[in-house]
Design a protein around this motif. Structure first.
Motif, PDB file in Angstrom:
ATOM      1  N   UNK A   1       1.059  -1.186  -0.045  1.00 34.55           N
ATOM      2  CA  UNK A   1      -0.122   0.047  -0.066  1.00 34.55           C
ATOM      3  C   UNK A   1       0.945   1.442   0.073  1.00 34.55           C
ATOM      4  N   UNK A   2       2.177   1.373   0.754  1.00 34.45           N
ATOM      5  CA  UNK A   2       2.678   2.370   0.860  1.00 34.45           C
ATOM      6  C   UNK A   2       3.558   2.682  -0.397  1.00 34.45           C
ATOM      7  N   UNK A   3       3.997   1.668  -1.180  1.00 32.37           N
ATOM      8  CA  UNK A   3       4.496   1.822  -2.571  1.00 32.37           C
ATOM      9  C   UNK A   3       3.547   2.326  -3.433  1.00 32.37           C
ATOM     10  N   UNK A   4       2.324   1.656  -3.713  1.00 35.32           N
ATOM     11  CA  UNK A   4       1.505   2.065  -4.568  1.00 35.32           C
ATOM     12  C   UNK A   4       0.712   3.235  -4.286  1.00 35.32           C
TER      13      UNK A   4
ATOM     14  N   UNK B   1      -4.042   5.439   6.707  1.00 37.16           N
ATOM     15  CA  UNK B   1      -3.848   5.847   8.188  1.00 37.16           C
ATOM     16  C   UNK B   1      -2.835   4.688   8.682  1.00 37.16           C
ATOM     17  N   UNK B   2      -2.893   3.643   8.506  1.00 34.45           N
ATOM     18  CA  UNK B   2      -2.346   2.338   9.156  1.00 34.45           C
ATOM     19  C   UNK B   2      -0.853   2.634   8.278  1.00 34.45           C
ATOM     20  N   UNK B   3      -0.821   2.902   7.177  1.00 37.17           N
ATOM     21  CA  UNK B   3       0.705   3.053   6.433  1.00 37.17           C
ATOM     22  C   UNK B   3       1.286   4.082   7.233  1.00 37.17           C
ATOM     23  N   UNK B   4       0.627   5.242   7.449  1.00 39.14           N
ATOM     24  CA  UNK B   4       1.456   6.392   8.023  1.00 39.14           C
ATOM     25  C   UNK B   4       1.758   6.047   9.470  1.00 39.14           C
ATOM     26  N   UNK B   5       1.180   5.268  10.196  1.00 34.49           N
ATOM     27  CA  UNK B   5       1.379   4.908  11.332  1.00 34.49           C
ATOM     28  C   UNK B   5       2.775   3.990  11.451  1.00 34.49           C
ATOM     29  N   UNK B   6       2.667   3.218  10.509  1.00 36.47           N
ATOM     30  CA  UNK B   6       3.874   2.175  10.163  1.00 36.47           C
ATOM     31  C   UNK B   6       5.119   3.119   9.875  1.00 36.47           C
ATOM     32  N   UNK B   7       5.080   3.848   9.341  1.00 35.22           N
ATOM     33  CA  UNK B   7       6.031   5.081   8.748  1.00 35.22           C
ATOM     34  C   UNK B   7       6.496   5.884   9.977  1.00 35.22           C
ATOM     35  N   UNK B   8       5.678   6.345  10.729  1.00 30.79           N
ATOM     36  CA  UNK B   8       5.863   7.052  12.145  1.00 30.79           C
ATOM     37  C   UNK B   8       6.597   6.171  13.140  1.00 30.79           C
ATOM     38  N   UNK B   9       5.984   4.945  13.263  1.00 33.92           N
ATOM     39  CA  UNK B   9       6.519   3.927  14.122  1.00 33.92           C
ATOM     40  C   UNK B   9       8.045   3.752  13.777  1.00 33.92           C
ATOM     41  N   UNK B  10       8.378   3.206  12.508  1.00 37.80           N
ATOM     42  CA  UNK B  10       9.822   3.211  12.025  1.00 37.80           C
ATOM     43  C   UNK B  10      10.707   4.460  12.097  1.00 37.80           C
ATOM     44  N   UNK B  11      10.209   5.534  11.781  1.00 35.99           N
ATOM     45  CA  UNK B  11      11.055   6.688  12.086  1.00 35.99           C
ATOM     46  C   UNK B  11      11.272   6.920  13.667  1.00 35.99           C
ATOM     47  N   UNK B  12      10.375   6.793  14.396  1.00 37.52           N
ATOM     48  CA  UNK B  12      10.537   6.896  15.909  1.00 37.52           C
ATOM     49  C   UNK B  12      11.509   5.947  16.427  1.00 37.52           C
ATOM     50  N   UNK B  13      11.522   5.010  15.625  1.00 40.15           N
ATOM     51  CA  UNK B  13      12.485   3.674  16.155  1.00 40.15           C
ATOM     52  C   UNK B  13      13.979   4.265  15.897  1.00 40.15           C
TER      53      UNK B  13
ATOM     54  N   UNK C   1       4.062  11.769   4.030  1.00 39.25           N
ATOM     55  CA  UNK C   1       3.356  12.038   5.227  1.00 39.25           C
ATOM     56  C   UNK C   1       2.512  13.298   5.388  1.00 39.25           C
ATOM     57  N   UNK C   2       2.826  14.226   4.512  1.00 39.13           N
ATOM     58  CA  UNK C   2       2.166  15.762   4.577  1.00 39.13           C
ATOM     59  C   UNK C   2       0.640  15.612   4.131  1.00 39.13           C
ATOM     60  N   UNK C   3       0.412  14.729   3.422  1.00 40.45           N
ATOM     61  CA  UNK C   3      -1.168  14.352   3.018  1.00 40.45           C
ATOM     62  C   UNK C   3      -1.980  13.960   3.964  1.00 40.45           C
ATOM     63  N   UNK C   4      -1.357  13.217   4.861  1.00 44.41           N
ATOM     64  CA  UNK C   4      -2.146  12.548   5.882  1.00 44.41           C
ATOM     65  C   UNK C   4      -2.312  13.491   7.072  1.00 44.41           C
ATOM     66  N   UNK C   5      -1.113  14.616   7.239  1.00 45.63           N
ATOM     67  CA  UNK C   5      -1.428  15.315   8.102  1.00 45.63           C
ATOM     68  C   UNK C   5      -2.502  16.326   8.253  1.00 45.63           C
ATOM     69  N   UNK C   6      -3.093  16.536   6.955  1.00 48.37           N
ATOM     70  CA  UNK C   6      -4.137  17.348   6.856  1.00 48.37           C
ATOM     71  C   UNK C   6      -5.367  16.892   7.241  1.00 48.37           C
ATOM     72  N   UNK C   7      -5.602  15.629   7.310  1.00 49.20           N
ATOM     73  CA  UNK C   7      -6.686  14.607   7.873  1.00 49.20           C
ATOM     74  C   UNK C   7      -6.562  14.239   9.306  1.00 49.20           C
ATOM     75  N   UNK C   8      -5.367  14.016   9.638  1.00 44.05           N
ATOM     76  CA  UNK C   8      -5.319  13.388  11.088  1.00 44.05           C
ATOM     77  C   UNK C   8      -4.468  14.197  11.886  1.00 44.05           C
ATOM     78  N   UNK C   9      -5.060  14.901  13.066  1.00 43.80           N
ATOM     79  CA  UNK C   9      -4.569  15.805  13.793  1.00 43.80           C
ATOM     80  C   UNK C   9      -3.612  15.091  14.660  1.00 43.80           C
ATOM     81  N   UNK C  10      -3.898  13.801  15.189  1.00 43.08           N
ATOM     82  CA  UNK C  10      -3.170  12.975  16.045  1.00 43.08           C
ATOM     83  C   UNK C  10      -1.823  12.529  15.346  1.00 43.08           C
ATOM     84  N   UNK C  11      -1.833  12.298  14.060  1.00 46.10           N
ATOM     85  CA  UNK C  11      -0.641  11.788  13.429  1.00 46.10           C
ATOM     86  C   UNK C  11       0.061  13.085  13.168  1.00 46.10           C
TER      87      UNK C  11
END
Length: 185
Positions: A16-19, A54-66, A100-110
């Protein structure tokens, strides 16, 4: 979660992230087909395309945090922490190429989470400047932008370059480009 279900989930997220990076309007059916799973498998896990995104963005944020945690940005010497960060974030950028900028407009928590991670990197760059590793006559936003673009360039324009080699190249380019000028010996 069963091992096969966990594998399927990871495959769906990475696919999903790639596509979605290639075409943000990619359908869930296309993602399921490319991931080699049944469309119902994807729909059972994700109620909508937005939920998958949203799950793709959370996975990216999880990886970035690590990566930020493992780089030890506040404790390790600046050049060491920079290299650790680069060696970790380049593969993350490749694995999760979505913007991640596209998700940031829709998800204040992310957005809040992304902003907190971004601030950790900015604080590291301030530390690097304070310790004399980066020029202080250059705007900090420019310095950050240069680092971000270097990571993006090496991650996506040079995908066959191994992460350690890519980290060496980016660190050298970054520290020579915006690094503090040292007096000639």
């Amino acid at each position: 979660m069963r091992a096969d279900a966990a594998r399927n989930l990871a495959t769906v997220l990475r696919t999903g992230a790639r596509l979605l990076a290639e075409d943000p309007s990619t359908s869930m059916a296309a993602i399921a087909a490319a991931a080699g799973v049944d469309r119902t498998t994807v729909h059972r896990r994700f109620a909508s395309r937005e939920a998958l995104l949203r799950a793709v963005f959370q996975a990216k944020l999880d990886s970035s945090e690590r990566v930020l945690n493992e780089a030890r940005l506040t404790e390790a010497p600046v050049p060491v922490a920079l290299h650790r960060y680069l060696e970790g974030i380049i593969p993350v950028s490749r694995e999760w190429p979505v913007d991640t900028r596209q998700m940031m407009q829709r998800d204040p928590e992310a957005r809040a989470r992304r902003d907190a991670l971004s601030e950790r990197l900015s604080a590291f760059l301030r530390r690097a400047a304070d310790e004399g590793h980066l020029r202080t006559d250059i705007d900090a936003a420019w310095t950050r932008g240069v680092l971000d673009r270097l990571v993006e360039t090496v991650a996506h324009d040079f995908p066959s370059m191994e992460a350690p080699q890519a980290a060496d190249l980016v660190a050298d380019t970054f520290l020579r480009g915006v690094g503090a000028r040292r007096a000639a010996s």
